[in-house]
Design a protein around this motif. Structure first.
Motif, PDB file in Angstrom:
ATOM      1  N   PHE A   5       0.830  -1.210   0.000  1.00 50.93           N
ATOM      2  CA  PHE A   5       0.000   0.000   0.000  1.00 50.93           C
ATOM      3  C   PHE A   5       0.864   1.258   0.000  1.00 50.93           C
ATOM      4  N   MET A   6       2.023   1.192   0.674  1.00 46.44           N
ATOM      5  CA  MET A   6       2.923   2.341   0.694  1.00 46.44           C
ATOM      6  C   MET A   6       3.460   2.636  -0.711  1.00 46.44           C
ATOM      7  N   TRP A   7       3.784   1.578  -1.471  1.00 50.06           N
ATOM      8  CA  TRP A   7       4.340   1.752  -2.809  1.00 50.06           C
ATOM      9  C   TRP A   7       3.273   2.117  -3.849  1.00 50.06           C
ATOM     10  N   TRP A   8       2.026   1.804  -3.574  1.00 50.67           N
ATOM     11  CA  TRP A   8       0.971   1.996  -4.569  1.00 50.67           C
ATOM     12  C   TRP A   8       0.865   3.443  -5.076  1.00 50.67           C
ATOM     13  N   PRO A   9       0.835   4.461  -4.211  1.00 52.61           N
ATOM     14  CA  PRO A   9       0.703   5.837  -4.729  1.00 52.61           C
ATOM     15  C   PRO A   9       1.870   6.278  -5.605  1.00 52.61           C
ATOM     16  N   ILE A  10       3.016   5.597  -5.501  1.00 46.39           N
ATOM     17  CA  ILE A  10       4.181   5.954  -6.313  1.00 46.39           C
ATOM     18  C   ILE A  10       4.180   5.233  -7.652  1.00 46.39           C
ATOM     19  N   MET A  11       3.780   3.950  -7.646  1.00 44.55           N
ATOM     20  CA  MET A  11       4.016   3.091  -8.797  1.00 44.55           C
ATOM     21  C   MET A  11       2.802   2.847  -9.684  1.00 44.55           C
ATOM     22  N   ASN A  12       1.586   2.990  -9.164  1.00 44.24           N
ATOM     23  CA  ASN A  12       0.426   2.616  -9.982  1.00 44.24           C
ATOM     24  C   ASN A  12       0.169   3.635 -11.080  1.00 44.24           C
ATOM     25  N   THR A  13      -0.448   3.179 -12.167  1.00 42.11           N
ATOM     26  CA  THR A  13      -0.738   4.045 -13.324  1.00 42.11           C
ATOM     27  C   THR A  13      -2.233   4.132 -13.612  1.00 42.11           C
ATOM     28  N   HIS A  62       2.648  13.169  -7.018  1.00 36.65           N
ATOM     29  CA  HIS A  62       3.355  13.692  -8.184  1.00 36.65           C
ATOM     30  C   HIS A  62       4.370  14.746  -7.760  1.00 36.65           C
ATOM     31  N   GLY A  63       5.300  15.032  -8.676  1.00 35.03           N
ATOM     32  CA  GLY A  63       6.228  16.134  -8.510  1.00 35.03           C
ATOM     33  C   GLY A  63       7.052  16.054  -7.240  1.00 35.03           C
ATOM     34  N   LEU A  64       7.206  17.222  -6.598  1.00 33.73           N
ATOM     35  CA  LEU A  64       8.010  17.300  -5.386  1.00 33.73           C
ATOM     36  C   LEU A  64       7.385  16.502  -4.246  1.00 33.73           C
ATOM     37  N   ILE A  65       6.065  16.367  -4.255  1.00 33.27           N
ATOM     38  CA  ILE A  65       5.400  15.565  -3.226  1.00 33.27           C
ATOM     39  C   ILE A  65       5.836  14.108  -3.345  1.00 33.27           C
ATOM     40  N   ARG A  66       6.024  13.664  -4.580  1.00 31.15           N
ATOM     41  CA  ARG A  66       6.484  12.286  -4.797  1.00 31.15           C
ATOM     42  C   ARG A  66       7.882  12.089  -4.228  1.00 31.15           C
ATOM     43  N   VAL A  67       8.750  13.082  -4.439  1.00 33.40           N
ATOM     44  CA  VAL A  67      10.101  13.018  -3.888  1.00 33.40           C
ATOM     45  C   VAL A  67      10.044  12.978  -2.361  1.00 33.40           C
ATOM     46  N   GLY A  68       9.238  13.858  -1.782  1.00 32.67           N
ATOM     47  CA  GLY A  68       9.097  13.890  -0.332  1.00 32.67           C
ATOM     48  C   GLY A  68       8.525  12.606   0.230  1.00 32.67           C
ATOM     49  N   TYR A  69       7.611  12.006  -0.508  1.00 36.20           N
ATOM     50  CA  TYR A  69       6.993  10.743  -0.078  1.00 36.20           C
ATOM     51  C   TYR A  69       8.032   9.627  -0.024  1.00 36.20           C
ATOM     52  N   ILE A  70       8.881   9.550  -1.053  1.00 37.03           N
ATOM     53  CA  ILE A  70       9.923   8.519  -1.087  1.00 37.03           C
ATOM     54  C   ILE A  70      10.928   8.734   0.047  1.00 37.03           C
ATOM     55  N   VAL A  71      11.331   9.977   0.247  1.00 35.18           N
ATOM     56  CA  VAL A  71      12.254  10.285   1.342  1.00 35.18           C
ATOM     57  C   VAL A  71      11.611   9.956   2.682  1.00 35.18           C
ATOM     58  N   GLY A  72      10.327  10.270   2.803  1.00 36.52           N
ATOM     59  CA  GLY A  72       9.610   9.997   4.044  1.00 36.52           C
ATOM     60  C   GLY A  72       9.511   8.516   4.354  1.00 36.52           C
ATOM     61  N   SER A  73       9.362   7.696   3.315  1.00 35.89           N
ATOM     62  CA  SER A  73       9.278   6.251   3.534  1.00 35.89           C
ATOM     63  C   SER A  73      10.568   5.703   4.133  1.00 35.89           C
ATOM     64  N   GLY A  74      11.693   6.339   3.782  1.00 39.70           N
ATOM     65  CA  GLY A  74      12.967   5.935   4.368  1.00 39.70           C
ATOM     66  C   GLY A  74      13.125   6.462   5.782  1.00 39.70           C
ATOM     67  N   VAL A  85      12.425   8.997 -10.710  1.00 42.23           N
ATOM     68  CA  VAL A  85      11.488  10.124 -10.677  1.00 42.23           C
ATOM     69  C   VAL A  85      12.098  11.339 -11.372  1.00 42.23           C
ATOM     70  N   PHE A  86      13.358  11.649 -11.053  1.00 43.11           N
ATOM     71  CA  PHE A  86      14.014  12.797 -11.679  1.00 43.11           C
ATOM     72  C   PHE A  86      14.226  12.580 -13.179  1.00 43.11           C
ATOM     73  N   TYR A  87      14.492  11.346 -13.582  1.00 44.32           N
ATOM     74  CA  TYR A  87      14.659  11.049 -15.003  1.00 44.32           C
ATOM     75  C   TYR A  87      13.343  11.261 -15.757  1.00 44.32           C
ATOM     76  N   GLN A  88      12.245  10.784 -15.160  1.00 44.14           N
ATOM     77  CA  GLN A  88      10.938  10.968 -15.793  1.00 44.14           C
ATOM     78  C   GLN A  88      10.606  12.457 -15.906  1.00 44.14           C
ATOM     79  N   TRP A  89      10.939  13.217 -14.844  1.00 43.65           N
ATOM     80  CA  TRP A  89      10.704  14.663 -14.879  1.00 43.65           C
ATOM     81  C   TRP A  89      11.531  15.312 -15.987  1.00 43.65           C
TER      82      TRP A  89
END
Length: 307
Positions: free
Chosen positions: A164-172, A180-192, A274-278
């Motif tokens: 469930f934690m990975w779902w908001p990042i990976m699902n299409t 999305h965007g910077l929130i996605r970066v913050g979410y990944i950092v937050g998971s760590g 994420v940065f590559y896709q951006w």
């Protein structure tokens, strides 16, 4: 002492590999042979098949091969196992299963309700952090590791929380929770960051506090979860020191470091993605972005002249 003393069943988990082979065959039947029976479907993509099969293979390596047996002997192997189990298997399975299959599955009434709540980014992130930290409290950890039912249920719940934690990042999928965007970066950092307190406690402790990796009786009880009792009864085992030169404290500290380092490496990869896709999105839409910037500048200049 060689691991072969525990026997073929404990080393290679033939029942588990049978289950994974069945699920893999079912996956290809649904996505290739039976896909026309669904109202909406698309041909299976090569990258989807590779991701799913990779997830299944990794799942077997982690939970069915001698690595799983070693994870019951050494805490450091257990933490290495959990790092890949929680941070790599879920995104591989999410990407590997086609969106139209997920859409059909999530469309089921009960599943829809569960996903609507459990995949909310804030809930998913906090829940995973709590379950991971709770699991590694010594009193809870030793109870779970010595009971087959508790161990199986908590492992499943922890894996689902990671999913469930990975779902908001990976699902299409459209109309699903995403970041999305910077929130996605913050979410990944937050998971760590959610794992840092538990890992710090494990790494900087001055004593080995997991009985299942330091107390011979508790350790043998935990070993019974993956080795037949009849096999254990015929072996003269006194503890994990028969299989390593590390002390229980050193094993514990190495485990905490392994979890944190591997988790950071995996998350760094996804941050890079994420940065590559951006960057690609910026490159592909460079003309449109430039035109919009010129329009915004003209609007601003016109507004300033009006002032």
């Amino acid at each position: 002492m060689p691991l072969s003393i525990f026997g073929f069943q404990a080393l290679w988990s033939p029942v588990f590999i049978g289950v994974l082979v069945f699920l893999t065959v079912l996956y290809f039947l649904i996505t290739v042979k039976w896909r026309h029976d669904f109202a909406v479907s698309q041909p299976l993509k090569k990258k989807e098949a590779i991701a799913f099969v990779s997830g299944m293979v990794l799942l077997y390596v982690l939970k069915g091969s001698p690595i799983d047996l070693l994870s019951h002997i050494l805490f450091s192997v257990h933490m290495t196992q959990m790092a890949f189990f929680l941070f790599l298997v879920p995104p591989l399975l999410i990407v590997g299963i086609p969106a139209w299959v997920w859409q059909s599955f999530i469309g089921l009434p009960v599943v829809r309700s569960i996903f609507a709540v459990m995949t909310r980014p804030a809930i998913a992130l906090v829940l995973f952090g709590i379950l991971f930290s709770f699991y590694h409290l010594p009193v809870i950890f030793d109870i779970i590791k010595q009971d087959e039912v508790y161990h199986g249920l908590y492992t499943l719940v922890l894996f689902l929380s990671a999913f469930f934690m990975w779902w908001p990042i990976m699902n299409t999928l459209p109309d699903t929770h995403k970041v999305h965007g910077l929130i996605r970066v913050g979410y990944i950092v937050g998971s760590g960051a959610m794992l840092t307190p538990a890992c710090a406690l494990i790494i900087f402790s001055n004593s080995a506090f997991y009985a299942t990796y330091s107390d011979p009786e508790a350790w043998l009880q935990a070993m019974a979860l993956c080795v037949p009792v009849s096999t254990l009864a015929g072996l003269n085992l006194t503890g994990p020191e028969l299989f390593t030169s590390m002390s229980p404290l050193e094993d514990q500290q190495v485990g905490g470091i392994a979890m944190k380092v591997l988790q950071e490496l995996i998350l760094t990869y996804f941050l890079g993605m994420v940065f590559y896709q951006w960057f690609r999105r910026e490159q592909d839409n460079a003309d449109e972005i430039t035109a919009q910037a010129l329009r915004d500048r003209k609007t601003m200049l016109a507004y300033q002249r009006g002032q």
